[in-house]
Scaffold this motif. Structure first.
Motif, PDB file in Angstrom:
ATOM      1  N   GLU A  56       3.147   8.881  12.800  1.00 57.39           N
ATOM      2  CA  GLU A  56       1.767   9.233  12.473  1.00 57.39           C
ATOM      3  C   GLU A  56       1.106   8.137  11.635  1.00 57.39           C
ATOM      4  O   GLU A  56      -0.095   8.193  11.369  1.00 57.39           O
ATOM      5  CB  GLU A  56       1.732  10.559  11.716  1.00 57.39           C
ATOM      6  CG  GLU A  56       2.194  11.749  12.546  1.00 57.39           C
ATOM      7  CD  GLU A  56       2.247  13.033  11.735  1.00 57.39           C
ATOM      8  OE1 GLU A  56       1.573  13.096  10.685  1.00 57.39           O
ATOM      9  OE2 GLU A  56       2.963  13.961  12.140  1.00 57.39           O
ATOM     10  N   ALA A  57       1.879   7.150  11.226  1.00 60.12           N
ATOM     11  CA  ALA A  57       1.358   6.052  10.408  1.00 60.12           C
ATOM     12  C   ALA A  57       0.685   5.024  11.309  1.00 60.12           C
ATOM     13  O   ALA A  57       1.279   4.009  11.694  1.00 60.12           O
ATOM     14  CB  ALA A  57       2.490   5.411   9.595  1.00 60.12           C
ATOM     15  N   GLY A  58      -0.560   5.307  11.669  1.00 59.20           N
ATOM     16  CA  GLY A  58      -1.315   4.418  12.539  1.00 59.20           C
ATOM     17  C   GLY A  58      -2.204   3.480  11.741  1.00 59.20           C
ATOM     18  O   GLY A  58      -1.896   3.105  10.613  1.00 59.20           O
ATOM     19  N   CYS A  59      -3.341   3.093  12.308  1.00 60.01           N
ATOM     20  CA  CYS A  59      -4.262   2.162  11.639  1.00 60.01           C
ATOM     21  C   CYS A  59      -5.583   2.193  12.380  1.00 60.01           C
ATOM     22  O   CYS A  59      -5.606   2.011  13.611  1.00 60.01           O
ATOM     23  CB  CYS A  59      -3.683   0.750  11.640  1.00 60.01           C
ATOM     24  SG  CYS A  59      -4.816  -0.536  11.063  1.00 60.01           S
ATOM     25  N   SER A  60      -6.671   2.412  11.673  1.00 60.07           N
ATOM     26  CA  SER A  60      -7.979   2.473  12.321  1.00 60.07           C
ATOM     27  C   SER A  60      -8.347   1.139  12.967  1.00 60.07           C
ATOM     28  O   SER A  60      -9.012   1.106  14.015  1.00 60.07           O
ATOM     29  CB  SER A  60      -9.053   2.892  11.312  1.00 60.07           C
ATOM     30  OG  SER A  60      -9.142   1.975  10.237  1.00 60.07           O
ATOM     31  N   LEU A  61      -7.942   0.039  12.366  1.00 64.33           N
ATOM     32  CA  LEU A  61      -8.226  -1.264  12.958  1.00 64.33           C
ATOM     33  C   LEU A  61      -7.441  -1.465  14.249  1.00 64.33           C
ATOM     34  O   LEU A  61      -7.994  -1.851  15.280  1.00 64.33           O
ATOM     35  CB  LEU A  61      -7.869  -2.383  11.971  1.00 64.33           C
ATOM     36  CG  LEU A  61      -8.905  -2.711  10.905  1.00 64.33           C
ATOM     37  CD1 LEU A  61      -8.351  -3.741   9.931  1.00 64.33           C
ATOM     38  CD2 LEU A  61     -10.180  -3.223  11.537  1.00 64.33           C
ATOM     39  N   ALA A  62      -6.132  -1.203  14.188  1.00 64.98           N
ATOM     40  CA  ALA A  62      -5.292  -1.406  15.368  1.00 64.98           C
ATOM     41  C   ALA A  62      -5.753  -0.533  16.523  1.00 64.98           C
ATOM     42  O   ALA A  62      -5.694  -0.945  17.693  1.00 64.98           O
ATOM     43  CB  ALA A  62      -3.838  -1.118  15.020  1.00 64.98           C
ATOM     44  N   CYS A 118      -5.101   5.142   1.923  1.00 68.26           N
ATOM     45  CA  CYS A 118      -5.012   5.066   3.376  1.00 68.26           C
ATOM     46  C   CYS A 118      -4.215   6.279   3.872  1.00 68.26           C
ATOM     47  O   CYS A 118      -3.025   6.409   3.543  1.00 68.26           O
ATOM     48  CB  CYS A 118      -4.321   3.778   3.804  1.00 68.26           C
ATOM     49  SG  CYS A 118      -3.989   3.709   5.579  1.00 68.26           S
ATOM     50  N   PRO A 119      -4.831   7.162   4.667  1.00 64.13           N
ATOM     51  CA  PRO A 119      -4.106   8.356   5.120  1.00 64.13           C
ATOM     52  C   PRO A 119      -2.937   8.026   6.032  1.00 64.13           C
ATOM     53  O   PRO A 119      -1.975   8.795   6.122  1.00 64.13           O
ATOM     54  CB  PRO A 119      -5.180   9.165   5.860  1.00 64.13           C
ATOM     55  CG  PRO A 119      -6.189   8.148   6.297  1.00 64.13           C
ATOM     56  CD  PRO A 119      -6.202   7.116   5.211  1.00 64.13           C
ATOM     57  N   HIS A 120      -3.010   6.869   6.691  1.00 61.44           N
ATOM     58  CA  HIS A 120      -1.919   6.462   7.580  1.00 61.44           C
ATOM     59  C   HIS A 120      -0.718   5.965   6.775  1.00 61.44           C
ATOM     60  O   HIS A 120       0.420   6.342   7.045  1.00 61.44           O
ATOM     61  CB  HIS A 120      -2.408   5.376   8.538  1.00 61.44           C
ATOM     62  CG  HIS A 120      -3.646   5.757   9.286  1.00 61.44           C
ATOM     63  ND1 HIS A 120      -3.654   6.696  10.292  1.00 61.44           N
ATOM     64  CD2 HIS A 120      -4.933   5.344   9.158  1.00 61.44           C
ATOM     65  CE1 HIS A 120      -4.875   6.847  10.766  1.00 61.44           C
ATOM     66  NE2 HIS A 120      -5.669   6.025  10.093  1.00 61.44           N
ATOM     67  N   MET A 121      -0.968   5.103   5.799  1.00 63.14           N
ATOM     68  CA  MET A 121       0.119   4.612   4.947  1.00 63.14           C
ATOM     69  C   MET A 121       0.830   5.774   4.249  1.00 63.14           C
ATOM     70  O   MET A 121       2.051   5.756   4.080  1.00 63.14           O
ATOM     71  CB  MET A 121      -0.441   3.646   3.894  1.00 63.14           C
ATOM     72  CG  MET A 121      -0.904   2.314   4.436  1.00 63.14           C
ATOM     73  SD  MET A 121       0.482   1.218   4.803  1.00 63.14           S
ATOM     74  CE  MET A 121      -0.398  -0.307   5.167  1.00 63.14           C
ATOM     75  N   TYR A 143       0.811  -1.215   0.000  1.00 65.28           N
ATOM     76  CA  TYR A 143       0.000   0.000   0.000  1.00 65.28           C
ATOM     77  C   TYR A 143       0.849   1.272   0.000  1.00 65.28           C
ATOM     78  O   TYR A 143       0.305   2.376   0.030  1.00 65.28           O
ATOM     79  CB  TYR A 143      -0.935   0.031   1.211  1.00 65.28           C
ATOM     80  CG  TYR A 143      -2.016  -1.028   1.243  1.00 65.28           C
ATOM     81  CD1 TYR A 143      -2.238  -1.877   0.157  1.00 65.28           C
ATOM     82  CD2 TYR A 143      -2.820  -1.182   2.362  1.00 65.28           C
ATOM     83  CE1 TYR A 143      -3.219  -2.849   0.207  1.00 65.28           C
ATOM     84  CE2 TYR A 143      -3.814  -2.152   2.411  1.00 65.28           C
ATOM     85  CZ  TYR A 143      -4.002  -2.989   1.331  1.00 65.28           C
ATOM     86  OH  TYR A 143      -4.985  -3.943   1.391  1.00 65.28           O
ATOM     87  N   MET A 144       2.156   1.114  -0.004  1.00 70.34           N
ATOM     88  CA  MET A 144       3.013   2.286  -0.098  1.00 70.34           C
ATOM     89  C   MET A 144       2.909   2.929  -1.479  1.00 70.34           C
ATOM     90  O   MET A 144       2.545   2.276  -2.467  1.00 70.34           O
ATOM     91  CB  MET A 144       4.467   1.894   0.157  1.00 70.34           C
ATOM     92  CG  MET A 144       4.788   1.511   1.591  1.00 70.34           C
ATOM     93  SD  MET A 144       4.749   2.904   2.755  1.00 70.34           S
ATOM     94  CE  MET A 144       3.152   2.650   3.529  1.00 70.34           C
TER      95      MET A 144
END
Length: 347
Positions: free
Chosen positions: A115-121, A298-301, A52-53
């Motif tokens: 800042e690269a988080g994840c909504s699932l995590a 993905c805003p985090h990726m 996804y990068m």
């Protein structure tokens, strides 16, 4: 490979993945690419990059790029375990970098942006899992890899979208707690219930990218491209999945399942129901095929950029490296290691 040949290889591969890239854009990227390649040698570092990068982060070293390995969550976990370099730069999100650290406690793992988080995590904590276990005593807990270390530490086993079905089948229990992805759980439940009769107890987590692939979005594209096969990830809503594979057909599965399906399919046209830059991966792998990609990023990726990756490499050996270093409490790391190792046994 000389610098000129390296630059030509990068440009060719990047254009295959991103056909509308401008010459000026490629030239600007090339300068950073060359410095990163040199710093990797100097700092004894490797770069792991998720599908996804952005395309420039996916071009592999052998093709003039920066990535030593490109893969999905499972592939990156396996690669992290075998890394020999002192420093691992993880072009992914925080839970992935944590997994690399869990598997490589003696290595330094760096994340170019925290800042690269994840909504699932972020939808579940270790405390949440403990409450679930108290509510359902004795029921095994299967934690999707898209969780933080404190959550993994409470699980019996981890899984990825690629091996979740095999792992669910392996338990004798007639019930399993599956967390945190609600839609993935529902999609898996359909298969698991039919095959084994097992019931999944689900959490309410959702991927903020995949939940946007509604039936209306996919069906609208199917009307425009009636011959296209549909590629949807397990994390897409279950009502979308039920509709998506009628007609021309397609696949629901992990990223690797999608890549393999396209390679084996006789179709020349595909609708992608997953993160936008997986489309870049597919174009690079199968330039003779056409991919219709609703560009949901993905805003985090996308917090991970080539410039931030360069800055993380520059920081190694300086006081600034702590800004990028992934650290875990040793008790959490050890407790999270066992469910990950159990997962890897299914690889």
């Amino acid at each position: 490979m000389t610098a000129t040949l390296t630059q030509g290889a990068f440009s060719e591969k990047f254009r295959a993945m991103h056909p509308f890239a401008q010459t000026e854009e490629i030239a600007a990227l090339q300068e950073a690419v060359e410095e990163i390649r040199e710093l990797k040698r100097e700092k004894n570092a490797v770069i792991l990059s998720h599908f996804y990068m952005s395309p420039e982060l996916q071009v592999q070293h052998a093709d003039g790029g920066i990535a030593d390995f490109v893969g999905d969550s499972l592939g990156l976990s396996v690669a992290a375990k075998s890394v020999e370099a002192d420093n691992i730069i993880f072009c992914g999100v925080k839970f992935m970098a944590e997994t690399a650290k869990i598997l490589n406690p003696a290595k330094q793992v760096l994340l170019p942006s925290f800042e690269a988080g994840c909504s699932l995590a972020e939808s579940i904590t270790g405390a949440d899992v403990r409450k679930l276990k108290a509510q359902y005593p004795g029921v095994p807990v299967v934690a999707y890899i898209n969780t933080y270390a404190e959550t993994k530490a409470e699980a019996d086993i981890c899984c990825t979208s690629r091996n979740a079905l095999d792992i669910a089948r392996s338990f004798d229990s007639d019930r399993l707690i599956f967390l945190p992805d609600l839609f993935m759980g529902r999609n898996l439940q359909t298969r698991i219930k039919a095959e084994t009769g097992k019931e999944l107890i689900l959490w309410e987590g959702k991927c903020e990218v995949h939940e946007q692939f509604t039936p209306q979005r996919i069906n609208g594209l199917k009307m425009m491209y009636p011959e296209a096969q549909v590629l949807v990830h397990w994390e897409v809503p279950d009502d979308t999945v039920a509709d998506a594979l009628t007609g021309a057909g397609g696949v629901v599965g992990s990223t690797s399942d999608i890549l393999r399906f396209v390679g084996e399919s006789q179709s020349r046209q595909f609708i992608l129901g997953s993160e936008c830059d997986l489309g870049a991966t597919l174009r690079g792998m199968y330039p003779e095929k056409e991919f219709i990609v609703p560009c949901i990023k993905c805003p985090h990726m996308k917090q991970i950029t080539i410039q931030r990756t360069l800055q993380a490499l520059r920081a190694i050996g300086t006081e600034a490296e702590r800004m990028y270093t992934v650290d875990l409490a040793e008790d959490i790391r050890q407790r999270a290691l066992l469910p990950i190792e159990r997962m890897l046994a299914f690889s």
